[in-house]
Design a protein around this motif. Structure first.
Motif, mmCIF file in Angstrom:
data_model
loop_
_atom_site.group_PDB
_atom_site.id
_atom_site.type_symbol
_atom_site.label_atom_id
_atom_site.label_comp_id
_atom_site.label_asym_id
_atom_site.label_seq_id
_atom_site.Cartn_x
_atom_site.Cartn_y
_atom_site.Cartn_z
ATOM 1 N N MET A 1 0.857 -1.167 0.000
ATOM 2 C CA MET A 1 0.000 0.000 0.000
ATOM 3 C C MET A 1 0.903 1.230 0.000
ATOM 4 O O MET A 1 1.718 1.421 0.888
ATOM 5 N N SER A 2 0.750 2.080 -0.980
ATOM 6 C CA SER A 2 1.569 3.274 -1.112
ATOM 7 C C SER A 2 1.002 4.406 -0.268
ATOM 8 O O SER A 2 -0.198 4.595 -0.178
ATOM 9 N N HIS A 3 1.888 5.170 0.355
ATOM 10 C CA HIS A 3 1.436 6.329 1.128
ATOM 11 C C HIS A 3 1.014 7.467 0.209
ATOM 12 O O HIS A 3 0.319 8.366 0.633
ATOM 13 N N ALA A 4 1.447 7.467 -1.034
ATOM 14 C CA ALA A 4 1.138 8.552 -1.954
ATOM 15 C C ALA A 4 -0.072 8.205 -2.804
ATOM 16 O O ALA A 4 0.014 8.040 -3.995
ATOM 17 N N ARG A 5 -1.203 8.077 -2.158
ATOM 18 C CA ARG A 5 -2.425 7.811 -2.914
ATOM 19 C C ARG A 5 -3.439 8.875 -2.567
ATOM 20 O O ARG A 5 -3.350 9.492 -1.516
ATOM 21 N N ILE A 6 -4.364 9.081 -3.439
ATOM 22 C CA ILE A 6 -5.405 10.057 -3.149
ATOM 23 C C ILE A 6 -6.718 9.307 -3.111
ATOM 24 O O ILE A 6 -7.444 9.241 -4.062
ATOM 25 N N SER A 7 -6.932 8.684 -2.030
ATOM 26 C CA SER A 7 -8.192 7.991 -1.870
ATOM 27 C C SER A 7 -9.063 8.884 -1.025
ATOM 28 O O SER A 7 -8.550 9.624 -0.217
ATOM 29 N N PRO A 8 -10.295 8.833 -1.187
ATOM 30 C CA PRO A 8 -11.101 7.863 -1.894
ATOM 31 C C PRO A 8 -11.339 8.180 -3.371
ATOM 32 O O PRO A 8 -12.079 7.469 -4.035
ATOM 33 N N LEU A 9 -10.721 9.238 -3.895
ATOM 34 C CA LEU A 9 -10.906 9.519 -5.319
ATOM 35 C C LEU A 9 -10.254 8.453 -6.192
ATOM 36 O O LEU A 9 -10.705 8.199 -7.299
ATOM 37 N N ASN A 10 -9.197 7.834 -5.697
ATOM 38 C CA ASN A 10 -8.496 6.773 -6.418
ATOM 39 C C ASN A 10 -8.800 5.441 -5.733
ATOM 40 O O ASN A 10 -8.325 5.201 -4.638
ATOM 41 N N PRO A 11 -9.570 4.572 -6.365
ATOM 42 C CA PRO A 11 -9.824 3.264 -5.759
ATOM 43 C C PRO A 11 -8.594 2.370 -5.899
ATOM 44 O O PRO A 11 -8.574 1.402 -6.661
ATOM 45 N N PRO B 1 -17.861 23.052 12.041
ATOM 46 C CA PRO B 1 -18.355 21.746 11.594
ATOM 47 C C PRO B 1 -17.623 21.325 10.318
ATOM 48 O O PRO B 1 -17.216 22.171 9.523
ATOM 49 N N PHE B 2 -17.447 20.014 10.159
ATOM 50 C CA PHE B 2 -16.780 19.526 8.954
ATOM 51 C C PHE B 2 -17.206 18.111 8.622
ATOM 52 O O PHE B 2 -17.741 17.389 9.457
ATOM 53 N N ALA B 3 -16.928 17.739 7.375
ATOM 54 C CA ALA B 3 -17.055 16.355 6.912
ATOM 55 C C ALA B 3 -15.685 15.929 6.404
ATOM 56 O O ALA B 3 -15.007 16.689 5.709
ATOM 57 N N TRP B 4 -15.287 14.724 6.778
ATOM 58 C CA TRP B 4 -14.001 14.186 6.345
ATOM 59 C C TRP B 4 -14.269 12.843 5.667
ATOM 60 O O TRP B 4 -14.800 11.925 6.279
ATOM 61 N N VAL B 5 -13.900 12.753 4.397
ATOM 62 C CA VAL B 5 -14.109 11.550 3.606
ATOM 63 C C VAL B 5 -12.752 10.887 3.405
ATOM 64 O O VAL B 5 -11.827 11.506 2.884
ATOM 65 N N ASP B 6 -12.639 9.630 3.824
ATOM 66 C CA ASP B 6 -11.358 8.926 3.732
ATOM 67 C C ASP B 6 -11.608 7.431 3.757
ATOM 68 O O ASP B 6 -12.731 6.989 3.975
ATOM 69 N N ASP B 7 -10.547 6.670 3.554
ATOM 70 C CA ASP B 7 -10.672 5.207 3.580
ATOM 71 C C ASP B 7 -9.918 4.585 4.742
ATOM 72 O O ASP B 7 -9.821 3.373 4.831
#
Length: 164
Positions: free
Chosen positions: A1-11, A110-116
């Motif tokens: 698993m690479s640390h340089a990923r942009i998930s969740p935009l990149n599955p 307030p915020f929303a955080w989207v991540d995997d």
């Protein structure tokens, strides 16, 4: 698993030989070495913009997301959370290394955080350390953002007056 990923935009966890439908492939040279294969969906930018959030990058790519990701998915240049020395720093309490920086960046809003990579430890940390409403929305890294994710974010926006 690479640390340089942009998930969740990149599955990134999808089967390597099966690019998901609607996605395009880029090869990004964000770190020394071999370029990273990244799958991005050009429909995601407009869909995110339509939600009414004040968007920010909260990715290991930080400002590089504006160079490599934003143009492909149709997002304007966005501010980003600068993780600084906390980038990839493991915590003994199991809280993800992004969580404290995101809460600090939100500065009581307030915020929303989207991540995997969120876990119950992150939810507990946000509940204890952040005084305003917050949504931690987990996205499956094998499939990326789907209609259900956008629906959840759309439903939550009314409760999150100011957004990260």
């Amino acid at each position: 698993m690479s640390h340089a990923r942009i998930s969740p935009l990149n599955p990134y966890a999808a089967r390597p030989e099966r690019r998901p439908e609607g996605y395009t492939t880029i090869r990004a040279s964000v770190r020394p070495g071999r370029p990273l294969r990244v799958w991005l969906n050009p429909a995601h930018g407009p869909a995110l913009l339509s939600l009414g959030y004040d968007l920010r990058w909260a990715t290991t790519w930080m400002d590089e997301a504006n160079r490599w990701i934003a143009p492909v998915v149709g997002l304007p240049e966005l501010p980003y959370v600068d993780f600084g020395q906390g980038l990839f720093a493991e915590r003994p309490d199991g809280v993800h290394w992004k969580t404290e920086a995101i809460v600090t960046y939100a500065a009581g809003r307030p915020f929303a955080w989207v991540d995997d990579e969120q876990s119950p430890a992150d939810t507990a940390y946000v509940a204890a350390e952040h005084p305003a409403p917050a949504l931690l929305h987990h996205v499956d890294p094998r499939i990326g953002l789907r209609d259900g994710d956008f629906a959840a974010l759309r439903d939550a926006v009314t409760g999150l007056v100011t957004r990260l």
